[in-house]
Design a protein around this motif. Structure first.
Motif, PDB file in Angstrom:
ATOM      1  N   ARG A   1       0.817  -1.216   0.000  1.00 17.32           N
ATOM      2  CA  ARG A   1       0.000   0.000   0.000  1.00 17.32           C
ATOM      3  C   ARG A   1       0.851   1.267   0.000  1.00 17.32           C
TER       4      ARG A   1
ATOM      5  N   CYS B   1     -20.630  -2.480   0.881  1.00 15.35           N
ATOM      6  CA  CYS B   1     -19.728  -1.334   1.062  1.00 15.35           C
ATOM      7  C   CYS B   1     -18.455  -1.507   0.255  1.00 15.35           C
TER       8      CYS B   1
ATOM      9  N   PHE C   1     -15.598  -2.989   1.103  1.00 14.88           N
ATOM     10  CA  PHE C   1     -14.312  -3.013   1.806  1.00 14.88           C
ATOM     11  C   PHE C   1     -13.743  -4.422   1.911  1.00 14.88           C
TER      12      PHE C   1
ATOM     13  N   ARG D   1     -19.110  -7.347   7.135  1.00 17.39           N
ATOM     14  CA  ARG D   1     -20.013  -6.865   8.192  1.00 17.39           C
ATOM     15  C   ARG D   1     -21.337  -6.357   7.628  1.00 17.39           C
ATOM     16  N   CYS D   2     -21.377  -6.134   6.300  1.00 17.97           N
ATOM     17  CA  CYS D   2     -22.689  -5.828   5.706  1.00 17.97           C
ATOM     18  C   CYS D   2     -23.522  -7.105   5.630  1.00 17.97           C
TER      19      CYS D   2
ATOM     20  N   GLU E   1      -8.342   5.746   3.376  1.00 18.61           N
ATOM     21  CA  GLU E   1      -6.950   5.386   3.688  1.00 18.61           C
ATOM     22  C   GLU E   1      -6.144   5.024   2.437  1.00 18.61           C
TER      23      GLU E   1
ATOM     24  N   GLU F   1     -21.900  -3.213  19.120  1.00 16.88           N
ATOM     25  CA  GLU F   1     -20.864  -2.498  18.365  1.00 16.88           C
ATOM     26  C   GLU F   1     -21.041  -2.786  16.873  1.00 16.88           C
ATOM     27  N   HIS F   2     -20.953  -1.741  16.073  1.00 11.30           N
ATOM     28  CA  HIS F   2     -21.151  -1.901  14.626  1.00 11.30           C
ATOM     29  C   HIS F   2     -20.051  -2.762  14.009  1.00 11.30           C
ATOM     30  N   ALA F   3     -18.821  -2.618  14.543  1.00  7.39           N
ATOM     31  CA  ALA F   3     -17.665  -3.364  14.049  1.00  7.39           C
ATOM     32  C   ALA F   3     -17.541  -3.335  12.534  1.00  7.39           C
TER      33      ALA F   3
ATOM     34  N   THR G   1     -15.790  -3.306   8.971  1.00  9.55           N
ATOM     35  CA  THR G   1     -14.472  -3.878   8.621  1.00  9.55           C
ATOM     36  C   THR G   1     -13.439  -2.777   8.468  1.00  9.55           C
ATOM     37  N   GLU G   2     -13.863  -1.610   7.991  1.00  9.71           N
ATOM     38  CA  GLU G   2     -12.954  -0.457   7.934  1.00  9.71           C
ATOM     39  C   GLU G   2     -13.176   0.357   9.207  1.00  9.71           C
ATOM     40  N   THR G   3     -12.112   0.515   9.995  1.00  9.52           N
ATOM     41  CA  THR G   3     -12.289   1.245  11.249  1.00  9.52           C
ATOM     42  C   THR G   3     -12.434   2.751  10.987  1.00  9.52           C
TER      43      THR G   3
ATOM     44  N   GLY H   1     -16.406   2.142   4.457  1.00  7.88           N
ATOM     45  CA  GLY H   1     -16.218   0.696   4.513  1.00  7.88           C
ATOM     46  C   GLY H   1     -17.016   0.075   5.643  1.00  7.88           C
ATOM     47  N   GLY H   2     -18.301   0.251   5.568  1.00 11.43           N
ATOM     48  CA  GLY H   2     -19.188  -0.212   6.635  1.00 11.43           C
ATOM     49  C   GLY H   2     -19.337   0.884   7.668  1.00 11.43           C
TER      50      GLY H   2
ATOM     51  N   LYS I   1      -2.654  11.148   9.817  1.00 10.74           N
ATOM     52  CA  LYS I   1      -3.681  10.097   9.834  1.00 10.74           C
ATOM     53  C   LYS I   1      -4.056   9.771  11.275  1.00 10.74           C
TER      54      LYS I   1
ATOM     55  N   VAL J   1      -6.540   6.980  12.705  1.00 12.74           N
ATOM     56  CA  VAL J   1      -7.477   5.885  12.427  1.00 12.74           C
ATOM     57  C   VAL J   1      -7.513   4.963  13.635  1.00 12.74           C
ATOM     58  N   TYR J   2      -8.714   4.544  14.006  1.00 13.27           N
ATOM     59  CA  TYR J   2      -8.863   3.642  15.134  1.00 13.27           C
ATOM     60  C   TYR J   2      -8.223   2.291  14.829  1.00 13.27           C
TER      61      TYR J   2
ATOM     62  N   ARG K   1      -8.361  -1.780  15.627  1.00 12.05           N
ATOM     63  CA  ARG K   1      -9.550  -2.631  15.833  1.00 12.05           C
ATOM     64  C   ARG K   1      -9.977  -2.610  17.300  1.00 12.05           C
TER      65      ARG K   1
END
Lengths: 186, 459
Positions: A30, A101, A103, A137-138, B44, B208-210, B212-214, B262-263, B289, B291-292, B294
């Motif tokens: 990345r 989404c 991701f 998660r979707c 990101e 928690e929504h959790a 995949t992208e924090t 991302g979610g 940056k 970003v949380y 996980r």
């Protein structure tokens, strides 16, 4: 802290980048090579969003130290398509509404590509097992599984895109009607 | 493409002017090609050679006074550029809902003299690398005096509970009241005339929504002191306005680039990472940056609120509900975020899609020393629905009435006065139940099949 040069055959092209001992393959791809297809979801190997193919096998690239893969072959989602024609898996995901989404999608697709490479005719259970390390998660798992089975059929050339085998689930465009009786007009 | 789910034109034919050619017809998502090729650009998905990183030193106590904060060891970590404390936040106290006039501003961006939940941010550390930022954040030393914590909504409202909020009450004040209230008819009279009175309790845990992208953002300083914010917020303008207010800068200083999430599921509606990343970018004049991890996403991002709901119903022998009293407690956690609004939504949803002549509800937005809760998919309504519909099933079971028939008997109809003193219109519960019953092969007696939302109920 020793910096090393890592050479890769990335999507068929020779690439090199500099890596510290703690540089993961994911961050190398990345941040050093600008390949953003693999995603960082958890950075602890739990979500599968960073799945790439390392010498043909799916790995969570967030847990792979880059310096350990010098000289390897790496495949990412960017290498699946020439921009004109999608891979069977990509096309099946597109046609089968297997993205929300988006991701988890690159990781899902790479896990699916790896599965179909080693098993061209998987069962539903084998598909589920193959993507068990990829979190969506979707919660679009059903269309994803259907799309992978559809892609397998496309690769085998046995079934047209819109008519996958009926015993393996509903056709992709109607994936959310899988329960008998849920349809309004049948 | 062929219709996969035909629209039923049998109902409300006179209210429809559109042909509904889109609904029920598969259509390709506009973003799906980007998703399958990896070209979709999430926040990101951009690299900057001089990117700096923010990590947070967080509270280890549910409730404590902060006696001192020592950042000297953090600043000694190679690669650490800055530490940020509340002194660096121009307008530290905020409330995201201030944009719609909600007060008070009850949350600090960074804690000042108190922490109200485990994980509350105290100091932000900016560093050249993520590793240095993590190391720096771990070296911040905070000394605390622990204070008694309140972790239960009903305990928080008891007279001898410690008051945890600086504004003086452990509940959000709705126009002078301790709760969002509904008063319609006289429930006590309703209970007196009822053949049966049923009361049950319902409760839910935080969820928690959790994604995949924090939760995260990258802020890039631009020319002319402007800041470009690449964010995965679900609410770009909400983020822009709240961030500008916290920074005490003109809205025109900020540009938010987002829209690809991302979610989210409601978990990316709070304005959490952008203000600190903007401050860090301004202080270091570098792209930053925040970003949380996980772990942070699970521990400190706002979950769906836990709720506790008591429903007491007065019911006639034939199943007609004549009184409904609801005591509803929403656990806002330590701060308001979107929960005062969610609690109002819960109140607006009561007593469910049923016409009940006597309704009394107190919907409390309660502060506790838990992670602040906020938006998540239908927040306020979802858990209330779970409680209401569970209640309907239990009443049906207790009276040996078919659960669908119980709902049909009480269903609201056009022209009914609702508990909020709005006249119901466009109601369709009866038709939906009738159709659902037919689809699953559940036989309804003729008098229930003859019911209609547009026919007034018999007195």
């Amino acid at each position: 802290m020793t910096v090393k040069i890592v050479n890769l055959k990335l999507n068929g092209v020779d690439k090199a980048f500099m890596a510290r001992p703690e540089t993961t393959l994911l961050l190398g791809l990345r941040e050093q090579l600008g390949m953003m297809g693999a995603k960082r979801g958890c950075a602890q190997g739990a979500c599968g969003s960073c799945t790439v193919l390392l010498d043909g096998s799916p790995v969570v690239s967030c847990l792979v130290p880059a310096v350990t893969v010098d000289g390897s072959t790496v495949g990412t989602v960017e290498g699946l398509s020439d921009g004109q024609v999608l891979s069977d898996v990509q096309q099946a995901f597109l046609d089968g509404f297997a993205t929300q989404c988006g991701f988890c999608t690159p990781g899902m697709i790479m896990s699916a590509e790896a599965l179909l490479e080693r098993n061209p005719d998987p069962t539903t259970e084998e598909v589920q097992e193959a993507i068990s390390g990829n979190v969506c998660r979707c919660t679009g798992y059903e269309p994803i599984i259907t799309a992978i089975l559809d892609a397998a059929a496309r690769r085998r050339g046995t079934t047209a895109a819109t008519t996958p085998e009926t015993d393996e689930g509903p056709p992709p465009t109607t994936a959310y009607e899988s329960s008998e009786g849920m349809r309004a007009d049948v | 493409m062929a219709k996969i789910n035909e629209i039923d034109t049998e109902f409300f034919a006179d209210e429809r002017s559109s042909s509904f050619t889109v609904i029920g017809t598969p259509a390709q998502r506009s973003d799906a090609l980007g998703h399958v090729t990896g070209k979709t650009e999430f926040f990101e998905d951009r690299a900057f050679p001089d990117l700096a990183h923010v990590k947070i030193h967080r509270s280890v106590h549910h409730h404590a006074r902060i006696d001192s904060v020592d950042c000297s060891e953090a600043l000694k970590v190679p690669g650490v550029l800055r530490v940020i404390t509340h002194h660096d936040v121009p307008a530290n106290w905020y409330l995201v809902l201030r944009l719609i006039g909600v007060e008070p501003h009850d949350e600090p961006v960074l804690a000042e003299d108190r922490v109200l939940y485990v994980g509350e941010p105290i100091v932000a550390v900016v560093a050249d690398t993520e590793a240095a930022a993590i190391e720096g954040a771990s070296r911040v030393k905070v000394s605390y005096t622990e204070l008694p914590a309140v972790l239960d909504v009903e305990e928080a409202l008891s007279p001898d509970a410690p008051v945890i909020k600086k504004d003086g009450t452990n509940y959000f004040v709705y126009e002078g009241h301790h709760a969002r209230r509904i008063r319609f008819g006289d429930v006590e009279e309703g209970f007196a005339q009822a053949d049966h009175v049923f009361e049950w309790r319902y409760s839910s845990a935080p969820i928690e929504h959790a994604p995949t992208e924090t939760t995260g953002c990258i802020v890039v300083p631009q020319s002319g002191n402007r800041l470009l914010i690449h964010s995965n917020t679900q609410a770009a303008f909400f983020t822009l306005d709240n961030t500008a207010l916290i920074l005490d800068r003109p809205f025109t200083d900020l540009q938010v680039k987002g829209g690809t999430v991302g979610g989210g599921f409601g978990g990316k509606v709070d304005v959490i990472v952008e203000p600190l990343a903007c401050i860090a970018a301004t202080l270091t004049n570098r792209p930053v940056k925040f970003v949380y991890s996980r772990e942070e996403e699970m521990q400190v991002s706002s979950p769906r609120a836990a709720e506790r709901i008591y429903i007491k119903d007065g019911v006639m022998a034939d199943g007609r509900i004549v009184a409904r009293k609801v005591m509803l407690y929403v656990d806002s956690g330590a701060y308001s975020r979107h929960t005062p609004y969610g609690t109002t939504k819960a109140a607006a949803h009561l007593p469910g899609p049923y016409t009940i002549p006597n309704v009394h509800a107190d919907c409390h937005c309660v502060y506790t020393n838990r992670t602040p809760s906020s938006a998540m998919r239908g927040f306020g309504v979802t858990i209330a629905d779970f409680a209401i519909e569970s209640q309907m099933d239990r009443i049906a079971r207790a009276l040996d009435i078919d659960p669908l028939e119980l709902r049909l008997r009480n269903a609201y109809r056009d022209g009914d006065m609702k508990a909020h003193r709005k006249v119901a219109s466009g109601t369709a519960l009866i038709e939906v139940i009738q159709r659902a019953a037919a689809l699953v092969g559940h036989d309804l007696p003729p008098e229930y099949l003859a019911m209609s939302s547009s026919t007034p109920r018999e007195a």
